[in-house]
Design a protein around this motif. Structure first.
Motif, PDB file in Angstrom:
ATOM      1  N   GLY A  51      50.759  38.644  24.838  1.00  0.00           N
ATOM      2  CA  GLY A  51      50.327  37.525  25.667  1.00  0.00           C
ATOM      3  C   GLY A  51      50.166  36.337  24.744  1.00  0.00           C
ATOM      4  N   TRP A  53      47.745  35.365  23.353  1.00  0.00           N
ATOM      5  CA  TRP A  53      46.803  35.718  22.279  1.00  0.00           C
ATOM      6  C   TRP A  53      47.495  36.024  20.956  1.00  0.00           C
ATOM      7  CZ3 TRP A  53      47.929  40.434  20.304  1.00  0.00           C
ATOM      8  CH2 TRP A  53      48.618  41.342  21.116  1.00  0.00           C
ATOM      9  N   THR A  73      50.465  32.645  28.694  1.00  0.00           N
ATOM     10  CA  THR A  73      50.731  34.063  28.904  1.00  0.00           C
ATOM     11  C   THR A  73      51.507  34.240  30.205  1.00  0.00           C
ATOM     12  OG1 THR A  73      48.765  34.822  27.708  1.00  0.00           O
ATOM     13  CG2 THR A  73      49.679  36.323  29.342  1.00  0.00           C
ATOM     14  N   GLY A  78      48.714  40.539  28.960  1.00  0.00           N
ATOM     15  CA  GLY A  78      47.518  39.964  28.381  1.00  0.00           C
ATOM     16  C   GLY A  78      46.406  39.801  29.394  1.00  0.00           C
ATOM     17  N   GLU A  79      45.815  38.608  29.424  1.00  0.00           N
ATOM     18  CA  GLU A  79      44.720  38.349  30.358  1.00  0.00           C
ATOM     19  C   GLU A  79      45.180  38.307  31.813  1.00  0.00           C
ATOM     20  OE1 GLU A  79      46.106  34.194  29.019  1.00  0.00           O
ATOM     21  OE2 GLU A  79      45.997  36.230  28.225  1.00  0.00           O
ATOM     22  N   GLN A  80      46.510  38.369  32.018  1.00  0.00           N
ATOM     23  CA  GLN A  80      47.043  38.427  33.379  1.00  0.00           C
ATOM     24  C   GLN A  80      47.583  39.819  33.711  1.00  0.00           C
ATOM     25  OE1 GLN A  80      48.980  34.964  35.103  1.00  0.00           O
ATOM     26  NE2 GLN A  80      49.142  34.052  33.067  1.00  0.00           N
ATOM     27  N   HIS A  82      46.240  42.157  35.183  1.00  0.00           N
ATOM     28  CA  HIS A  82      45.866  42.585  36.539  1.00  0.00           C
ATOM     29  C   HIS A  82      46.902  42.170  37.581  1.00  0.00           C
ATOM     30  CE1 HIS A  82      44.460  38.473  36.067  1.00  0.00           C
ATOM     31  NE2 HIS A  82      44.421  38.356  37.382  1.00  0.00           N
ATOM     32  N   ARG A 196      44.986  44.957  22.539  1.00  0.00           N
ATOM     33  CA  ARG A 196      45.510  43.875  23.365  1.00  0.00           C
ATOM     34  C   ARG A 196      46.888  44.121  23.962  1.00  0.00           C
ATOM     35  NH1 ARG A 196      41.836  42.124  20.012  1.00  0.00           N
ATOM     36  NH2 ARG A 196      40.562  40.294  20.529  1.00  0.00           N
ATOM     37  N   THR A 198      49.790  45.372  26.239  1.00  0.00           N
ATOM     38  CA  THR A 198      49.813  45.818  27.629  1.00  0.00           C
ATOM     39  C   THR A 198      51.232  46.189  28.033  1.00  0.00           C
ATOM     40  OG1 THR A 198      49.964  43.462  28.246  1.00  0.00           O
ATOM     41  CG2 THR A 198      47.804  44.502  28.431  1.00  0.00           C
TER      42      THR A 198
END
Length: 273
Positions: A51, A53, A73, A78-80, A82, A196, A198
């Protein structure tokens, strides 16, 4: 094709010695020149399983020099993570990065893509070339229009990943490779990376890249060949690219993912583009 090898320790000598060989060649700069000191705008696009990051250390180093840097991203990672679904495609990624640049209200973007991100930035340049100053492919996948990543990779690599999608990825994602395959790094970096990574949406590997204009769409382009170790999925791709005109070819003595394994070397290089 213009080729050179980048050594961080010899940066000053390099900048004074290299002259452009084509439209895609890097600008020559000397100490105190406008090119060397003006703030630049970077959009750094991650590769598979990452991502935004992953660019953390590179982005901090560039910002410390006064440059503008964003690290978006793509959906499903990453933070997405979901948002991961079977509906995420290569077009989804290209649209996401295109919109990121448009809504940042920037221009003269140095658009950098690492690994799989090379396919994404190729699609972005096809849509908004007027906003891009230069394309930088960091040990990246490069596709001709009409091909998918699964078609461009060695057949054995593609088959292995397709099997992993079915056995471990619930039919929608490619599981991340083991951290041990990413190159030499200390235990702290290994732990940071492991926490981290994914699964990567498989639709982005299945969908063919469709370009409506010639590759690059008029944007100067640089290929950064990371030569410290061999990355199997790119061996044939690099062989083909070396015979193509329009590239500024740079050899960097790093592993496939230098933003993780050698971030300061990569940041020092990017400051020269």
């Amino acid at each position: 094709m213009h080729r050179r090898t980048f050594h961080a320790a010899a940066l000053g000598m390099l900048l004074g010695a290299v002259a452009p060989a084509s439209k895609a060649a890097l600008p020559t700069a000397s100490a105190g020149s406008t090119i060397a000191t003006r703030p630049k705008t970077f959009v750094l696009v991650h590769g598979a399983w990452y991502g935004g990051w992953c660019w953390d250390k590179v982005a901090r180093a560039l910002r410390a020099q006064g440059h503008n840097v964003t690290t978006p991203t793509c959906p499903g990672l990453g933070e997405q993570a979901h948002l991961l679904s079977k509906d995420i495609s290569l077009t989804t990624f290209i649209t996401s990065i295109t919109n990121h640049i448009i809504y940042q209200d920037v221009s003269d973007v140095i658009l950098v893509g690492s690994g799989f991100g090379g396919v994404v930035i190729s699609g972005v340049a096809d849509r908004i070339p007027h906003m891009i100053e230069r394309l930088v492919f960091v040990d990246a996948m490069v596709l001709a229009s009409g091909l998918s990543v699964f078609e461009a990779q060695p057949a054995a690599v593609t088959l292995k990943r397709q099997q992993q999608v079915e056995t471990m990825g619930k039919g929608i994602a490619i599981p991340a490779p083991p951290v041990s395959s990413y190159g030499v790094m200390d235990k702290q970096t290994q732990a940071w990376l492991t926490a981290r990574l994914t699964p990567h949406p498989v639709g982005t590997y299945q969908e063919k890249l469709v370009l409506n204009n010639p590759f690059g769409n008029g944007c100067p382009r640089v290929y950064v060949d990371c030569i410290a170790s061999v990355f199997e999925p790119l061996v044939e791709v690099k062989k083909q690219l070396r015979n193509q005109k329009g590239w500024d070819w740079v050899e960097l003595n790093t592993h496939h993912d230098p933003m993780i394994t050698e971030p300061l070397v990569l940041a020092n290089f990017l400051k020269t583009v």
